[in-house]
Design a protein around this motif. Structure first.
Motif, PDB file in Angstrom:
ATOM      1  N   VAL A  11       0.707  -1.219  -0.142  1.00  0.00           N
ATOM      2  CA  VAL A  11      -0.126   0.118   0.198  1.00  0.00           C
ATOM      3  C   VAL A  11       0.726   1.059   0.196  1.00  0.00           C
ATOM      4  CG1 VAL A  11      -2.016   1.128   1.200  1.00  0.00           C
ATOM      5  CG2 VAL A  11      -1.295  -0.727   1.331  1.00  0.00           C
ATOM      6  N   VAL A  12       0.767   1.964  -1.528  1.00  0.00           N
ATOM      7  CA  VAL A  12       1.941   2.861  -1.360  1.00  0.00           C
ATOM      8  C   VAL A  12       1.656   4.209  -1.231  1.00  0.00           C
ATOM      9  CG1 VAL A  12       3.920   3.770  -2.834  1.00  0.00           C
ATOM     10  CG2 VAL A  12       3.200   1.070  -2.657  1.00  0.00           C
ATOM     11  N   ASP A  13       1.727   5.375  -0.162  1.00  0.00           N
ATOM     12  CA  ASP A  13       1.429   6.558   0.277  1.00  0.00           C
ATOM     13  C   ASP A  13      -0.003   6.957   0.207  1.00  0.00           C
ATOM     14  OD1 ASP A  13       4.129   6.135  -0.498  1.00  0.00           O
ATOM     15  OD2 ASP A  13       4.177   7.756  -1.996  1.00  0.00           O
ATOM     16  N   VAL A  14      -0.901   5.828   0.404  1.00  0.00           N
ATOM     17  CA  VAL A  14      -2.678   6.129   0.414  1.00  0.00           C
ATOM     18  C   VAL A  14      -2.361   6.879   1.899  1.00  0.00           C
ATOM     19  CG1 VAL A  14      -4.837   5.850   0.826  1.00  0.00           C
ATOM     20  CG2 VAL A  14      -2.744   3.901  -0.272  1.00  0.00           C
ATOM     21  N   GLN A  15      -1.342   8.064   1.797  1.00  0.00           N
ATOM     22  CA  GLN A  15      -1.435   9.272   3.341  1.00  0.00           C
ATOM     23  C   GLN A  15      -2.075  10.068   3.211  1.00  0.00           C
ATOM     24  OE1 GLN A  15       2.558   8.700   1.972  1.00  0.00           O
ATOM     25  NE2 GLN A  15       2.912  10.988   2.700  1.00  0.00           N
ATOM     26  N   GLU A  16      -2.811  10.999   4.427  1.00  0.00           N
ATOM     27  CA  GLU A  16      -2.773  12.187   4.844  1.00  0.00           C
ATOM     28  C   GLU A  16      -2.230  13.305   4.229  1.00  0.00           C
ATOM     29  OE1 GLU A  16      -6.764  12.810   6.100  1.00  0.00           O
ATOM     30  OE2 GLU A  16      -6.727  11.018   6.251  1.00  0.00           O
ATOM     31  N   SER A  17      -1.166  12.674   3.848  1.00  0.00           N
ATOM     32  CA  SER A  17      -0.372  14.212   2.416  1.00  0.00           C
ATOM     33  C   SER A  17      -1.532  14.744   1.932  1.00  0.00           C
ATOM     34  CB  SER A  17       0.702  13.488   2.786  1.00  0.00           C
ATOM     35  OG  SER A  17       0.984  13.364   3.635  1.00  0.00           O
ATOM     36  N   PHE A  18      -1.393  13.622   0.885  1.00  0.00           N
ATOM     37  CA  PHE A  18      -2.350  14.030  -0.521  1.00  0.00           C
ATOM     38  C   PHE A  18      -3.731  14.536  -0.268  1.00  0.00           C
ATOM     39  CE2 PHE A  18       0.759  10.694  -1.698  1.00  0.00           C
ATOM     40  CZ  PHE A  18       0.521  11.420  -2.525  1.00  0.00           C
ATOM     41  N   ARG A  19      -4.588  14.470   0.824  1.00  0.00           N
ATOM     42  CA  ARG A  19      -5.697  14.862   1.345  1.00  0.00           C
ATOM     43  C   ARG A  19      -5.711  16.629   1.548  1.00  0.00           C
ATOM     44  NH1 ARG A  19      -9.123  10.512   4.646  1.00  0.00           N
ATOM     45  NH2 ARG A  19     -10.017   9.571   2.631  1.00  0.00           N
ATOM     46  N   ARG A  20      -4.739  16.653   2.222  1.00  0.00           N
ATOM     47  CA  ARG A  20      -3.650  18.363   2.365  1.00  0.00           C
ATOM     48  C   ARG A  20      -3.500  18.930   1.520  1.00  0.00           C
ATOM     49  NH1 ARG A  20      -6.105  19.016   7.719  1.00  0.00           N
ATOM     50  NH2 ARG A  20      -6.658  16.889   8.533  1.00  0.00           N
ATOM     51  N   HIS A  21      -2.827  18.308   0.609  1.00  0.00           N
ATOM     52  CA  HIS A  21      -2.153  18.961  -0.904  1.00  0.00           C
ATOM     53  C   HIS A  21      -3.382  20.021  -1.366  1.00  0.00           C
ATOM     54  CE1 HIS A  21       0.110  19.249  -4.649  1.00  0.00           C
ATOM     55  NE2 HIS A  21       1.126  18.740  -3.587  1.00  0.00           N
ATOM     56  N   THR A  56       8.290  10.086   3.088  1.00  0.00           N
ATOM     57  CA  THR A  56       8.481  11.736   3.524  1.00  0.00           C
ATOM     58  C   THR A  56       9.937  12.419   2.879  1.00  0.00           C
ATOM     59  OG1 THR A  56      10.315  10.387   4.642  1.00  0.00           O
ATOM     60  CG2 THR A  56       8.500  10.196   5.203  1.00  0.00           C
ATOM     61  N   GLU A  57       9.465  14.128   3.494  1.00  0.00           N
ATOM     62  CA  GLU A  57      10.429  14.925   2.469  1.00  0.00           C
ATOM     63  C   GLU A  57      10.618  15.769   4.013  1.00  0.00           C
ATOM     64  OE1 GLU A  57       8.658  17.000  -0.100  1.00  0.00           O
ATOM     65  OE2 GLU A  57       7.931  15.053  -1.084  1.00  0.00           O
ATOM     66  N   PRO A  58      10.996  15.099   4.532  1.00  0.00           N
ATOM     67  CA  PRO A  58      11.418  16.122   6.497  1.00  0.00           C
ATOM     68  C   PRO A  58      12.688  17.191   5.846  1.00  0.00           C
ATOM     69  CG  PRO A  58      12.971  13.163   5.534  1.00  0.00           C
ATOM     70  CD  PRO A  58      12.088  13.680   4.716  1.00  0.00           C
ATOM     71  N   GLY A  59      12.086  17.907   6.768  1.00  0.00           N
ATOM     72  CA  GLY A  59      12.525  19.044   6.521  1.00  0.00           C
ATOM     73  C   GLY A  59      12.078  20.037   5.495  1.00  0.00           C
ATOM     74  N   SER A  60      11.780  19.582   4.801  1.00  0.00           N
ATOM     75  CA  SER A  60      10.373  20.969   3.879  1.00  0.00           C
ATOM     76  C   SER A  60       9.640  21.501   4.098  1.00  0.00           C
ATOM     77  CB  SER A  60      10.111  19.369   2.480  1.00  0.00           C
ATOM     78  OG  SER A  60       8.778  18.679   3.499  1.00  0.00           O
ATOM     79  N   GLY A  61       8.996  21.247   5.525  1.00  0.00           N
ATOM     80  CA  GLY A  61       8.382  22.541   5.186  1.00  0.00           C
ATOM     81  C   GLY A  61       6.796  21.872   4.609  1.00  0.00           C
ATOM     82  N   ASN A  62       6.475  21.110   3.232  1.00  0.00           N
ATOM     83  CA  ASN A  62       5.167  20.877   3.170  1.00  0.00           C
ATOM     84  C   ASN A  62       4.731  19.912   4.053  1.00  0.00           C
ATOM     85  OD1 ASN A  62       6.518  18.644   1.956  1.00  0.00           O
ATOM     86  ND2 ASN A  62       7.050  19.197   0.198  1.00  0.00           N
ATOM     87  N   VAL A  63       3.312  19.371   3.287  1.00  0.00           N
ATOM     88  CA  VAL A  63       2.237  18.316   3.472  1.00  0.00           C
ATOM     89  C   VAL A  63       3.563  16.639   3.741  1.00  0.00           C
ATOM     90  CG1 VAL A  63       0.147  19.502   2.934  1.00  0.00           C
ATOM     91  CG2 VAL A  63       1.713  17.432   1.448  1.00  0.00           C
ATOM     92  N   PHE A  64       4.581  16.680   2.891  1.00  0.00           N
ATOM     93  CA  PHE A  64       5.564  15.114   3.169  1.00  0.00           C
ATOM     94  C   PHE A  64       5.861  15.316   4.165  1.00  0.00           C
ATOM     95  CE2 PHE A  64       3.086  15.510  -0.793  1.00  0.00           C
ATOM     96  CZ  PHE A  64       2.465  13.807  -1.290  1.00  0.00           C
ATOM     97  N   ASP A  65       6.151  16.229   5.210  1.00  0.00           N
ATOM     98  CA  ASP A  65       7.009  16.655   6.167  1.00  0.00           C
ATOM     99  C   ASP A  65       7.175  15.917   7.359  1.00  0.00           C
ATOM    100  OD1 ASP A  65       9.087  17.791   8.225  1.00  0.00           O
ATOM    101  OD2 ASP A  65       9.806  19.326   6.739  1.00  0.00           O
ATOM    102  N   PRO A  66       7.679  14.990   8.061  1.00  0.00           N
ATOM    103  CA  PRO A  66       6.844  14.371   9.166  1.00  0.00           C
ATOM    104  C   PRO A  66       6.100  15.838  10.502  1.00  0.00           C
ATOM    105  CG  PRO A  66       8.865  13.169   8.221  1.00  0.00           C
ATOM    106  CD  PRO A  66       8.382  14.701   7.766  1.00  0.00           C
ATOM    107  N   ALA A  67       6.836  16.891  10.621  1.00  0.00           N
ATOM    108  CA  ALA A  67       6.762  17.842  10.817  1.00  0.00           C
ATOM    109  C   ALA A  67       5.631  17.653  10.596  1.00  0.00           C
ATOM    110  CB  ALA A  67       7.761  18.575  10.760  1.00  0.00           C
ATOM    111  N   SER A  68       4.338  18.168   9.999  1.00  0.00           N
ATOM    112  CA  SER A  68       3.507  17.831   9.711  1.00  0.00           C
ATOM    113  C   SER A  68       1.963  17.705  10.088  1.00  0.00           C
ATOM    114  CB  SER A  68       3.421  18.560   7.898  1.00  0.00           C
ATOM    115  OG  SER A  68       2.726  16.818   7.375  1.00  0.00           O
TER     116      SER A  68
END
Length: 199
Positions: A11-21, A56-68
């Motif tokens: 299951v590849v990248d079915v994550q909340e990041s996309f709903r926030r994009h 994940t895109e650590p440090g990017s500040g976008n919706v794929f940053d784990p910090a988001s």
């Protein structure tokens, strides 16, 4: 876990990041959770290995940053306690993870791939898997994607401008191109119904 230990569902990248994009309103399959859930339930019933992969895109500040806080499975999808959850920083699910080693150790040789985006992380995962010697089923109707801008389009355009540009590649054409590229070379194209035996 008993059952078909030589098979796995990715299951590849079915994550909340996309709903926030910002592109989520253009997604080809807004109900992606439903077909993926069907595949997940089937895999569990069959005793197949189930592997969750998150981009994940650590440090990017976008919706794929784990910090988001958005790098987590979409609502309605919950990994089981014994189901690996891997995070990746590349397009495919293998290069920056221990996935190949994990599958090899467990004797897995057949994979089913679903997720977001069809022509990007899902297709790339299928291609790499095939090159690594896996037998791959690409479950197209359990994938989703967004329109893609023409290579000469200026960056930073609005979603409306993207959709208004006649050079933008629509989701239907993207999905068709992916199926053409994978079929007979890297994967078997199939449906959720074909995988679950409900057709």
């Amino acid at each position: 876990m008993n059952g078909n230990r030589n098979r796995a569902l990715l299951v590849v990248d079915v994550q909340e990041s996309f709903r926030r994009h910002e592109l989520w309103p253009t997604i080809s399959n807004p109900d992606i959770v439903t077909p993926v859930s069907t595949l997940v339930e089937h895999a569990r019933a069959e005793g197949d290995l189930l592997v969750w992969v998150l981009h994940t895109e650590p440090g990017s500040g976008n919706v794929f940053d784990p910090a988001s806080g958005h790098v987590r499975p979409m609502a309605g999808l919950t990994p089981g306690e014994d189901e690996p959850v891997l995070t990746k920083t590349a397009h495919n699910a293998f290069t920056t993870t221990s996935l190949d080693r994990m599958l090899t150790r467990r004797g897995v040789r057949k994979l089913a791939v679903c997720g977001i985006r069809t022509e990007q992380c899902c297709e790339t995962t299928a291609r790499v898997a095939a090159d690594l010697g896996y037998d791959v089923d690409f479950v197209t109707d359990a994938t989703a994607t967004n329109p893609v801008a023409h290579r000469d389009a200026p960056p930073g355009r609005s979603v409306d401008d993207l959709l208004a540009d006649p050079r933008t590649l629509g989701t239907g054409e993207l999905v068709a191109r992916t199926e053409y590229a994978l079929s007979g070379r890297f994967a078997t194209i199939c449906s959720v119904a074909e995988v679950t035996g409900s057709d």
